[in-house]
Scaffold this motif. Structure first.
Motif, PDB file in Angstrom:
ATOM      1  N   ALA A 164       0.833  -1.204   0.000  1.00 31.11           N
ATOM      2  CA  ALA A 164       0.000   0.000   0.000  1.00 31.11           C
ATOM      3  C   ALA A 164       0.867   1.252   0.000  1.00 31.11           C
ATOM      4  O   ALA A 164       0.598   2.214  -0.735  1.00 31.11           O
ATOM      5  CB  ALA A 164      -0.932  -0.010   1.207  1.00 31.11           C
ATOM      6  N   ALA A 165       1.920   1.252   0.829  1.00 28.98           N
ATOM      7  CA  ALA A 165       2.826   2.400   0.861  1.00 28.98           C
ATOM      8  C   ALA A 165       3.570   2.536  -0.464  1.00 28.98           C
ATOM      9  O   ALA A 165       3.810   3.651  -0.945  1.00 28.98           O
ATOM     10  CB  ALA A 165       3.813   2.249   2.010  1.00 28.98           C
ATOM     11  N   PHE A 166       3.935   1.413  -1.062  1.00 26.30           N
ATOM     12  CA  PHE A 166       4.578   1.426  -2.377  1.00 26.30           C
ATOM     13  C   PHE A 166       3.660   2.094  -3.404  1.00 26.30           C
ATOM     14  O   PHE A 166       4.087   2.955  -4.176  1.00 26.30           O
ATOM     15  CB  PHE A 166       4.903  -0.009  -2.803  1.00 26.30           C
ATOM     16  N   ARG A 178       9.774  14.566  -6.648  1.00 27.24           N
ATOM     17  CA  ARG A 178      11.190  14.251  -6.859  1.00 27.24           C
ATOM     18  C   ARG A 178      11.973  14.306  -5.554  1.00 27.24           C
ATOM     19  O   ARG A 178      12.924  13.560  -5.370  1.00 27.24           O
ATOM     20  CB  ARG A 178      11.808  15.227  -7.867  1.00 27.24           C
ATOM     21  N   ARG A 179      11.596  15.204  -4.648  1.00 25.17           N
ATOM     22  CA  ARG A 179      12.223  15.267  -3.324  1.00 25.17           C
ATOM     23  C   ARG A 179      11.166  14.792  -2.326  1.00 25.17           C
ATOM     24  O   ARG A 179      10.262  15.551  -1.931  1.00 25.17           O
ATOM     25  CB  ARG A 179      12.694  16.693  -3.012  1.00 25.17           C
ATOM     26  N   LEU A 180      11.254  13.529  -1.977  1.00 26.09           N
ATOM     27  CA  LEU A 180      10.178  12.861  -1.237  1.00 26.09           C
ATOM     28  C   LEU A 180      10.472  12.811   0.262  1.00 26.09           C
ATOM     29  O   LEU A 180      11.599  12.533   0.677  1.00 26.09           O
ATOM     30  CB  LEU A 180       9.996  11.432  -1.749  1.00 26.09           C
ATOM     31  N   ALA A 181       9.440  13.047   1.045  1.00 29.52           N
ATOM     32  CA  ALA A 181       9.547  12.924   2.501  1.00 29.52           C
ATOM     33  C   ALA A 181       8.471  11.968   2.998  1.00 29.52           C
ATOM     34  O   ALA A 181       7.400  11.846   2.402  1.00 29.52           O
ATOM     35  CB  ALA A 181       9.385  14.289   3.165  1.00 29.52           C
ATOM     36  N   MET A 182       8.768  11.309   4.102  1.00 33.34           N
ATOM     37  CA  MET A 182       7.771  10.470   4.765  1.00 33.34           C
ATOM     38  C   MET A 182       7.737  10.820   6.241  1.00 33.34           C
ATOM     39  O   MET A 182       8.779  10.991   6.875  1.00 33.34           O
ATOM     40  CB  MET A 182       8.087   8.984   4.601  1.00 33.34           C
ATOM     41  N   PHE A 198       7.722   2.716   0.958  1.00 29.97           N
ATOM     42  CA  PHE A 198       8.115   4.064   0.524  1.00 29.97           C
ATOM     43  C   PHE A 198       9.484   4.027  -0.140  1.00 29.97           C
ATOM     44  O   PHE A 198       9.674   4.544  -1.253  1.00 29.97           O
ATOM     45  CB  PHE A 198       8.112   4.978   1.750  1.00 29.97           C
ATOM     46  N   ARG A 199      10.438   3.400   0.504  1.00 29.76           N
ATOM     47  CA  ARG A 199      11.809   3.363  -0.025  1.00 29.76           C
ATOM     48  C   ARG A 199      11.897   2.475  -1.263  1.00 29.76           C
ATOM     49  O   ARG A 199      12.660   2.774  -2.200  1.00 29.76           O
ATOM     50  CB  ARG A 199      12.778   2.898   1.063  1.00 29.76           C
ATOM     51  N   ALA A 200      11.133   1.391  -1.280  1.00 30.30           N
ATOM     52  CA  ALA A 200      11.163   0.491  -2.441  1.00 30.30           C
ATOM     53  C   ALA A 200      10.618   1.184  -3.685  1.00 30.30           C
ATOM     54  O   ALA A 200      11.166   1.044  -4.787  1.00 30.30           O
ATOM     55  CB  ALA A 200      10.363  -0.772  -2.150  1.00 30.30           C
ATOM     56  N   ALA A 201       9.538   1.940  -3.547  1.00 31.25           N
ATOM     57  CA  ALA A 201       8.961   2.650  -4.690  1.00 31.25           C
ATOM     58  C   ALA A 201       9.929   3.710  -5.202  1.00 31.25           C
ATOM     59  O   ALA A 201      10.083   3.902  -6.419  1.00 31.25           O
ATOM     60  CB  ALA A 201       7.637   3.298  -4.295  1.00 31.25           C
ATOM     61  N   GLY A 206      14.097   5.167  -9.431  1.00 30.71           N
ATOM     62  CA  GLY A 206      15.394   5.789  -9.627  1.00 30.71           C
ATOM     63  C   GLY A 206      15.598   7.063  -8.833  1.00 30.71           C
ATOM     64  O   GLY A 206      16.491   7.864  -9.150  1.00 30.71           O
ATOM     65  N   VAL A 207      14.785   7.290  -7.796  1.00 31.03           N
ATOM     66  CA  VAL A 207      14.958   8.477  -6.954  1.00 31.03           C
ATOM     67  C   VAL A 207      16.177   8.266  -6.062  1.00 31.03           C
ATOM     68  O   VAL A 207      16.295   7.245  -5.385  1.00 31.03           O
ATOM     69  CB  VAL A 207      13.703   8.720  -6.090  1.00 31.03           C
TER      70      VAL A 207
END
Length: 332
Positions: A164-166, A178-182, A198-201, A206-207
């Protein structure tokens, strides 16, 4: 051929497990049509209860213990409702007991199950260790909902938090992030799984890891405001924030607006749960919808089987489908 279970009877008859239970217990609160369907399915499957319905009721308290750290979570409250409705339909009373994460308090309540004061227990985010849940489930009737520990003996029902997070992070990336925060909570198992997603997506898209930010706190409105304020001190600013709950996301949106920025034009924000806060927020939140009521109902059916047919209970876990709900807090 495996012996038919009460779930098999319910599926064949096209009714709920609670309706089958009422027929077996001789309850008058069943329509003639439903009773005919159930008795027909019993004959068709050659279903044989382990004991007569009368003996089952006499040997049981008809009470179920429901343990949770707190009732603040909209998802847990809705799952409780689904569980309680299903339990009531089958003639059981649910005893709801918040523990505030107090392990000693939790153990005292679990003793009610050990000494036979209740027939079964449903666990929401227990404070006890995984091994303790495993040992408890090997001996007694226990199921888990939402926050599920790694236990083969204890059945659990939830969504796939990592996937779901992905999915929601991929949406943020596909709509320009492009600059992602969680903003998450690593103390909760679901929080850790959501961070993994989150990190896998981000990695799949390629982020760069240096463009990923993580802020940690409780799943509440004030934590959302505080952590968003920290993110807004950064240069450059994140352009998309994934929050571990809608309540946190609502706090995040409020803080962004107070800073004179716009959602989603300057910073996109996504939540999780599809609670009432998602629609109350301005703009309304993009989020992940959890089938919380259904999770509670499925958990009761599994617990009912464990209480009435000990050799036939389900093990492992079941993931119910989640849904990405896109609203105005994200672009696209």
């Amino acid at each position: 051929m495996a012996r038919a279970t009460v779930q098999d009877v319910a599926r064949t008859a096209g009714v709920s497990v609670g309706t089958v239970s009422r027929v077996l217990n001789g309850s008058p609160a069943v329509s003639a049509a439903s009773k005919e369907k159930v008795t027909g399915a019993i004959r068709e499957l050659n279903y044989r209860p382990l004991a007569s319905a009368r003996d089952l009721r006499r040997d049981r308290t008809m009470r179920i213990l429901a343990l949770a750290r707190n009732l603040n979570s909209p998802v847990i409250s809705e799952a409780f409702r689904g569980f309680g409705d299903a339990a009531a339909q089958a003639g059981y009373v649910s005893l709801i007991a918040p523990t505030s994460g107090d392990l000693e308090r939790e153990q005292q309540l679990v003793d009610m199950l050990r000494n036979g004061s209740v027939d079964g227990a449903i666990l929401f985010s227990p404070a006890m260790a995984d091994a303790e849940v495993e040992a408890l489930a090997q001996q007694l009737s226990v199921v888990q909902v939402c926050e599920i520990v790694d236990s083969e003996a204890a059945f659990g029902v939830s969504i796939d938090d990592r996937q779901a997070a992905f999915d929601i992070t991929r949406h943020l990336i596909e709509t320009g992030g492009r600059r992602l925060a969680m903003i998450g909570n690593r103390l909760a198992r679901s929080g850790r799984l959501r961070e993994e997603g989150f990190r896998a997506a981000a990695a799949q898209a390629g982020v760069s890891p240096r463009h990923l930010l993580f802020a940690e706190g409780e799943f509440d409105f004030h934590a959302g405001r505080r952590l968003a304020k920290e993110l807004l001190q950064l240069d450059p600013l994140p352009d998309a924030v994934f929050c571990g709950s809608d309540t946190v996301a609502a706090g995040c949106v409020r803080e962004i607006a107070d800073a004179g920025l716009r959602v989603p034009e300057d910073i996109a924000v996504a939540g999780f749960d599809d609670s009432i806060q998602a629609e109350m927020c301005v703009p309304e939140l993009t989020t992940i919808r959890q089938p919380a009521y259904e999770m509670g109902r499925v958990a009761f059916e599994a617990l009912f089987a464990r209480m009435t047919e000990p050799g036939e209970h389900r093990r492992g876990r079941t993931f119910l489908p989640h849904e990405l709900v896109v609203r105005g807090s994200t672009k696209g």
